[in-house]
Design an enzyme around this catalytic site. Sequence first.
Site, PDB file in Angstrom:
ATOM      1  N   LYS A  47       0.844  -1.204   0.000  1.00  0.00           N
ATOM      2  CA  LYS A  47       0.000   0.000   0.000  1.00  0.00           C
ATOM      3  C   LYS A  47       0.877   1.251   0.000  1.00  0.00           C
ATOM      4  O   LYS A  47       2.089   1.173   0.254  1.00  0.00           O
ATOM      5  CB  LYS A  47      -0.914  -0.030   1.235  1.00  0.00           C
ATOM      6  N   TYR A 264      15.892  30.283   8.692  1.00  0.00           N
ATOM      7  CA  TYR A 264      14.653  30.965   9.098  1.00  0.00           C
ATOM      8  C   TYR A 264      14.496  30.965  10.615  1.00  0.00           C
ATOM      9  O   TYR A 264      14.782  29.959  11.282  1.00  0.00           O
ATOM     10  CB  TYR A 264      13.433  30.245   8.522  1.00  0.00           C
TER      11      TYR A 264
HETATM   12  C1  LIG Z   1      -0.376  -1.832   6.891  1.00  0.00           C
HETATM   13  C2  LIG Z   1      -0.968  -3.128   7.292  1.00  0.00           C
HETATM   14  C3  LIG Z   1      -0.162  -4.275   7.442  1.00  0.00           C
HETATM   15  C4  LIG Z   1       1.354  -4.215   7.408  1.00  0.00           C
HETATM   16  O1  LIG Z   1       1.795  -3.692   8.636  1.00  0.00           O
HETATM   17  P1  LIG Z   1       3.359  -3.479   8.947  1.00  0.00           P
HETATM   18  O2  LIG Z   1       3.381  -3.003  10.353  1.00  0.00           O
HETATM   19  O3  LIG Z   1       3.824  -2.426   7.988  1.00  0.00           O
HETATM   20  O4  LIG Z   1       4.024  -4.768   8.737  1.00  0.00           O
HETATM   21  C5  LIG Z   1      -0.789  -5.485   7.687  1.00  0.00           C
HETATM   22  N1  LIG Z   1      -2.141  -5.564   7.814  1.00  0.00           N
HETATM   23  C6  LIG Z   1      -2.941  -4.480   7.726  1.00  0.00           C
HETATM   24  C7  LIG Z   1      -4.407  -4.626   7.907  1.00  0.00           C
HETATM   25  C8  LIG Z   1      -2.387  -3.222   7.469  1.00  0.00           C
HETATM   26  O5  LIG Z   1      -3.171  -2.143   7.408  1.00  0.00           O
END
Ligand SMILES: *Cc1c(COP(=O)(O)O)cnc(C)c1O
Length: 374
Positions: A47, A264
């Site tokens: 994702k 800044y």
């Molecule tokens: C993002 C996500 C994962 C992966 O989690 P990590 O901590 O990055 O390994 C797994 N399951 C779900 C439902 C997620 O949203």
Amino acid sequence: MTFSTSITSPPALETGALLTIDLGAIVSNWRHLAERASPAECAAVVKANAYGCGITRVAGALSAAGAKTFFVAHAFEGREARQAAPDAAIYVLNGLPPGGAAEMAADRLRPVLGSMAEIEDWSINGDAHPAAIHVDTGMNRLGLSHEEAKVVAERHASGRLGFSPSLFMSHLACADDPEHPLNALQLDRFRQARALFPQVPASLANSAATHQGGDWRFDLCRPGIALYGGNPYVGSANPMRPVVRLEARVIQVREAAAGDTVGYGATQRLTRRSQLAILSIGYADGYFRLAGSSDAKAGAEAVIAGKRCPLVGRISMDLMAVDITDAPAVRRGDMAVLLGEGIDVDEVAAHAQTIGYEVLTDLGRRYHRIYRPA
Ligand SMILES: *Cc1c(COP(=O)(O)O)cnc(C)c1O
């Protein structure tokens, strides 16, 4: 060795910084996790553009290495992953938007259904279009309650569900802290809920739980952050190989007097005559402004000519300053390493009051991207 470059990234000389993504390290991290997951299957969470690393490149490399199941957040990400992994099972974690069922089915994407409304929407698709069922076990984010899962299980048992579930899953809230009591509670609740769907493969583990192995594995593990070199655990040595290297160009070297301020807001006053390197990278590139430096707080660091050098003053939109007084001769055109050479995403995150996940997902679009092949 020739490295390939994404066609969408600007040419190296026209950018301030180079981002190198090591697909070989991602594959090696996946293989390591797949061993921990065994005999369960090891999926890959891609994702958010594969945590900033590039979804088609990452899904392509992992698919070639043997990954058969991918998780994305949105349907459009699923279509991108599909280009790279034509035969994979692709789950859409954020589920089904109203009216989206027909299109998602046509694209062979599998929504992760986490409410009764989504379950009903998907039931128009029939058995040819599987989906996952998400049950909440303590996160209170997405997922059916145990009572709702019972209703769905009854429909499934009596052939009235309208589709065949291909995965039964839940998500852990505290897996990065193995001592947290919520882990055992969620495991217990998940076992009870999955007993309602004895025939359906089950999945609970994120990166940290995959790395732990044992009872967390069930039939399918879903690591994300650890594939990209993030530490699955808080506060212990990182078992994963680093994946991203970020180098910014020195566009000017200047001398400043003791007592001068930098940047800044004049938040940092130099205590000695100093050499400063001005880097062609800033917060508009996704490098966190909070990681800057002031008299009150030391910021993040860069490695220049093999030496760790502190950031000075606030980070600007397109620029930042580094104190190179103690480094060997640094010249215009040299590169300063902001991620890599021992600086990992979790270190930068700690300076910016965030987590390695956000350092990765904020990696900017102005970098010249280089992919090291798997
Ligand atoms: C993002 C996500 C994962 C992966 O989690 P990590 O901590 O990055 O390994 C797994 N399951 C779900 C439902 C997620 O949203």
